[in-house]
Design a protein around this motif. Structure first.
Motif, PDB file in Angstrom:
ATOM      1  N   TYR A  45       0.848  -1.188   0.000  1.00  0.00           N
ATOM      2  CA  TYR A  45       0.000   0.000   0.000  1.00  0.00           C
ATOM      3  C   TYR A  45       0.887   1.242   0.000  1.00  0.00           C
ATOM      4  O   TYR A  45       1.772   1.391   0.853  1.00  0.00           O
ATOM      5  CB  TYR A  45      -0.914   0.023   1.225  1.00  0.00           C
ATOM      6  CG  TYR A  45      -1.982  -1.047   1.206  1.00  0.00           C
ATOM      7  CD1 TYR A  45      -3.243  -0.793   0.673  1.00  0.00           C
ATOM      8  CD2 TYR A  45      -1.723  -2.318   1.707  1.00  0.00           C
ATOM      9  CE1 TYR A  45      -4.230  -1.777   0.646  1.00  0.00           C
ATOM     10  CE2 TYR A  45      -2.705  -3.308   1.689  1.00  0.00           C
ATOM     11  CZ  TYR A  45      -3.950  -3.025   1.153  1.00  0.00           C
ATOM     12  OH  TYR A  45      -4.910  -4.007   1.131  1.00  0.00           O
ATOM     13  N   ILE A  46       0.651   2.140  -0.954  1.00  0.00           N
ATOM     14  CA  ILE A  46       1.366   3.412  -1.041  1.00  0.00           C
ATOM     15  C   ILE A  46       0.375   4.503  -0.665  1.00  0.00           C
ATOM     16  O   ILE A  46      -0.604   4.742  -1.378  1.00  0.00           O
ATOM     17  CB  ILE A  46       1.925   3.636  -2.449  1.00  0.00           C
ATOM     18  CG1 ILE A  46       2.846   2.474  -2.843  1.00  0.00           C
ATOM     19  CG2 ILE A  46       2.687   4.968  -2.524  1.00  0.00           C
ATOM     20  CD1 ILE A  46       3.281   2.502  -4.300  1.00  0.00           C
ATOM     21  N   TYR A  87      -1.522  -1.145  -4.182  1.00  0.00           N
ATOM     22  CA  TYR A  87      -2.652  -0.258  -3.940  1.00  0.00           C
ATOM     23  C   TYR A  87      -2.126   1.151  -3.663  1.00  0.00           C
ATOM     24  O   TYR A  87      -1.035   1.329  -3.130  1.00  0.00           O
ATOM     25  CB  TYR A  87      -3.477  -0.741  -2.749  1.00  0.00           C
ATOM     26  CG  TYR A  87      -4.002  -2.142  -2.903  1.00  0.00           C
ATOM     27  CD1 TYR A  87      -5.200  -2.397  -3.569  1.00  0.00           C
ATOM     28  CD2 TYR A  87      -3.299  -3.230  -2.389  1.00  0.00           C
ATOM     29  CE1 TYR A  87      -5.687  -3.685  -3.715  1.00  0.00           C
ATOM     30  CE2 TYR A  87      -3.774  -4.525  -2.528  1.00  0.00           C
ATOM     31  CZ  TYR A  87      -4.960  -4.746  -3.191  1.00  0.00           C
ATOM     32  OH  TYR A  87      -5.430  -6.029  -3.343  1.00  0.00           O
ATOM     33  N   PHE A  88      -2.941   2.130  -4.000  1.00  0.00           N
ATOM     34  CA  PHE A  88      -2.507   3.523  -3.884  1.00  0.00           C
ATOM     35  C   PHE A  88      -3.636   4.400  -3.379  1.00  0.00           C
ATOM     36  O   PHE A  88      -4.786   4.290  -3.832  1.00  0.00           O
ATOM     37  CB  PHE A  88      -2.026   4.025  -5.255  1.00  0.00           C
ATOM     38  CG  PHE A  88      -1.768   5.506  -5.317  1.00  0.00           C
ATOM     39  CD1 PHE A  88      -0.639   6.053  -4.723  1.00  0.00           C
ATOM     40  CD2 PHE A  88      -2.650   6.357  -5.965  1.00  0.00           C
ATOM     41  CE1 PHE A  88      -0.406   7.420  -4.773  1.00  0.00           C
ATOM     42  CE2 PHE A  88      -2.418   7.722  -6.026  1.00  0.00           C
ATOM     43  CZ  PHE A  88      -1.290   8.251  -5.422  1.00  0.00           C
ATOM     44  N   LEU A  89      -3.327   5.258  -2.401  1.00  0.00           N
ATOM     45  CA  LEU A  89      -4.228   6.309  -1.944  1.00  0.00           C
ATOM     46  C   LEU A  89      -3.638   7.647  -2.365  1.00  0.00           C
ATOM     47  O   LEU A  89      -2.444   7.876  -2.192  1.00  0.00           O
ATOM     48  CB  LEU A  89      -4.391   6.288  -0.418  1.00  0.00           C
ATOM     49  CG  LEU A  89      -5.328   5.267   0.212  1.00  0.00           C
ATOM     50  CD1 LEU A  89      -4.814   3.850   0.037  1.00  0.00           C
ATOM     51  CD2 LEU A  89      -5.508   5.562   1.712  1.00  0.00           C
ATOM     52  N   PHE A 101      -3.216   5.993 -15.071  1.00  0.00           N
ATOM     53  CA  PHE A 101      -2.120   5.591 -14.189  1.00  0.00           C
ATOM     54  C   PHE A 101      -2.322   4.159 -13.722  1.00  0.00           C
ATOM     55  O   PHE A 101      -1.373   3.354 -13.702  1.00  0.00           O
ATOM     56  CB  PHE A 101      -2.027   6.529 -12.987  1.00  0.00           C
ATOM     57  CG  PHE A 101      -1.212   5.989 -11.847  1.00  0.00           C
ATOM     58  CD1 PHE A 101       0.168   6.052 -11.884  1.00  0.00           C
ATOM     59  CD2 PHE A 101      -1.834   5.412 -10.749  1.00  0.00           C
ATOM     60  CE1 PHE A 101       0.927   5.544 -10.828  1.00  0.00           C
ATOM     61  CE2 PHE A 101      -1.089   4.902  -9.695  1.00  0.00           C
ATOM     62  CZ  PHE A 101       0.290   4.966  -9.736  1.00  0.00           C
ATOM     63  N   SER A 102      -3.536   3.826 -13.330  1.00  0.00           N
ATOM     64  CA  SER A 102      -3.837   2.475 -12.856  1.00  0.00           C
ATOM     65  C   SER A 102      -3.605   1.451 -13.960  1.00  0.00           C
ATOM     66  O   SER A 102      -3.053   0.373 -13.717  1.00  0.00           O
ATOM     67  CB  SER A 102      -5.283   2.409 -12.358  1.00  0.00           C
ATOM     68  OG  SER A 102      -5.577   1.135 -11.828  1.00  0.00           O
ATOM     69  N   GLU A 103      -4.007   1.775 -15.180  1.00  0.00           N
ATOM     70  CA  GLU A 103      -3.818   0.857 -16.302  1.00  0.00           C
ATOM     71  C   GLU A 103      -2.339   0.690 -16.640  1.00  0.00           C
ATOM     72  O   GLU A 103      -1.886  -0.423 -16.934  1.00  0.00           O
ATOM     73  CB  GLU A 103      -4.585   1.375 -17.513  1.00  0.00           C
ATOM     74  CG  GLU A 103      -6.097   1.366 -17.327  1.00  0.00           C
ATOM     75  CD  GLU A 103      -6.824   2.119 -18.423  1.00  0.00           C
ATOM     76  OE1 GLU A 103      -6.137   2.677 -19.311  1.00  0.00           O
ATOM     77  OE2 GLU A 103      -8.069   2.160 -18.394  1.00  0.00           O
ATOM     78  N   LYS A 108      -3.990  -0.533  -8.097  1.00  0.00           N
ATOM     79  CA  LYS A 108      -5.399  -0.216  -7.854  1.00  0.00           C
ATOM     80  C   LYS A 108      -5.505   1.028  -6.979  1.00  0.00           C
ATOM     81  O   LYS A 108      -4.849   1.128  -5.938  1.00  0.00           O
ATOM     82  CB  LYS A 108      -6.115  -1.383  -7.170  1.00  0.00           C
ATOM     83  CG  LYS A 108      -7.604  -1.135  -6.951  1.00  0.00           C
ATOM     84  CD  LYS A 108      -8.293  -2.350  -6.368  1.00  0.00           C
ATOM     85  CE  LYS A 108      -9.785  -2.083  -6.172  1.00  0.00           C
ATOM     86  NZ  LYS A 108     -10.496  -3.271  -5.607  1.00  0.00           N
ATOM     87  N   ILE A 109      -6.322   1.980  -7.409  1.00  0.00           N
ATOM     88  CA  ILE A 109      -6.498   3.218  -6.652  1.00  0.00           C
ATOM     89  C   ILE A 109      -7.625   3.028  -5.632  1.00  0.00           C
ATOM     90  O   ILE A 109      -8.726   2.573  -5.978  1.00  0.00           O
ATOM     91  CB  ILE A 109      -6.831   4.388  -7.590  1.00  0.00           C
ATOM     92  CG1 ILE A 109      -5.706   4.572  -8.620  1.00  0.00           C
ATOM     93  CG2 ILE A 109      -7.036   5.671  -6.797  1.00  0.00           C
ATOM     94  CD1 ILE A 109      -6.019   5.576  -9.692  1.00  0.00           C
TER      95      ILE A 109
END
Length: 265
Positions: A45-46, A87-89, A101-103, A108-109
């Motif tokens: 997780y970022i 995963y990104f927040l 960006f996700s693609e 996953k955002i």
């Protein structure tokens, strides 16, 4: 000795502020990913400010050998080869990150704030955020935060030429540095306590966030919950400093079977 097959690790990172101007940190990040043991680590997780600035997903196609596009491609390769989930927040520097960006990256955002409910059987509630929502003492920043997360405002910004957005991002960065003058403040604890109290939870709560650049662990009793507020450190190019936080879950135990630790890269 612990049976490694019964251990599950989750890694948390925040405030890397990666850009073309941070080659040392970028290398540390790539080396970290390449050296991951995918028998233990399945989720990373970022929690915001992954990039020093993100002016829109269309920047991914702006130039040949674009730094951001290459980094996204690298992450997607690691994700595929090691079968690790990313995963990104969004943070205050990369709130314009979106679907392209996700693609490109395979990341996953997630919404900020995010509730991880995988361990409720252990009476453990994990909550993640970038952390800036609790910086309520900084009124000018909170005003900017409310503005920049408005979808109509974002569309207006994204309609501007890339060159103008680059100049705006640099101006915002310089203004932020001038305002802080190297001094970072902790969150407003009353706002945080109020948020936790409204959850009306009886579980143990681990709240993980970044943003403040003040890594630390804070234990408290709020309402009916034992709360650990785990603050992620920022990464520092000038000192080649990088830190991740590792949550280890022992599947053999029934209660409080988790530990958090910091690892310096």
């Amino acid at each position: 000795m612990e049976n490694i097959q019964n251990l599950q690790q989750i890694h948390f990172l925040s405030d890397l502020h990666l850009s073309e101007q941070t080659p040392n940190l970028t290398k540390l990040f790539k080396d970290y990913l390449q050296n991951l043991d995918n028998q233990q680590v399945k989720n990373i997780y970022i929690l915001g400010d992954f990039f020093d600035a993100w002016i829109g997903d269309d920047f991914l196609d702006y130039q040949n050998a674009n730094f951001y596009a290459e980094l996204c491609k690298f992450i997607k390769t690691i994700k595929s080869e090691k079968n690790i989930n990313f995963y990104f927040l969004r943070g205050n520097r990369d709130f314009l990150v979106s679907q392209k960006f996700s693609e490109y990256s395979g990341i996953k955002i997630l919404p900020d704030t995010y509730f991880l409910n995988d361990f409720v059987d252990l009476q453990l509630q994990i909550i993640m955020s970038h952390g800036d929502e609790f910086c309520t003492d900084d009124l000018p920043y909170m005003q900017f935060r409310n503005t920049c997360r408005n979808s109509q405002w974002q569309q207006q910004i994204l309609a501007l030429p890339i060159e103008k957005r680059l100049a705006m991002a640099q101006q915002i960065k310089l203004q932020s540095q001038a305002d802080k003058n190297g001094i970072y403040k902790d969150i407003n604890l009353a706002s945080f306590d109020d948020f936790i109290s409204k959850l009306n939870s009886t579980n143990n709560i681990v709240y993980i966030h970044g943003h403040t650049h003040i890594g630390g662990e804070h234990n408290s009793k709020i309402a009916n919950s034992n709360v650990k507020r785990w603050v992620l450190s920022d990464w520092r190019e000038s000192q080649n400093f990088a830190e991740i936080s590792i949550l280890t879950i022992d599947k053999n135990k029934q209660q409080n079977s988790y530990s958090l630790q910091r690892k310096q890269l």
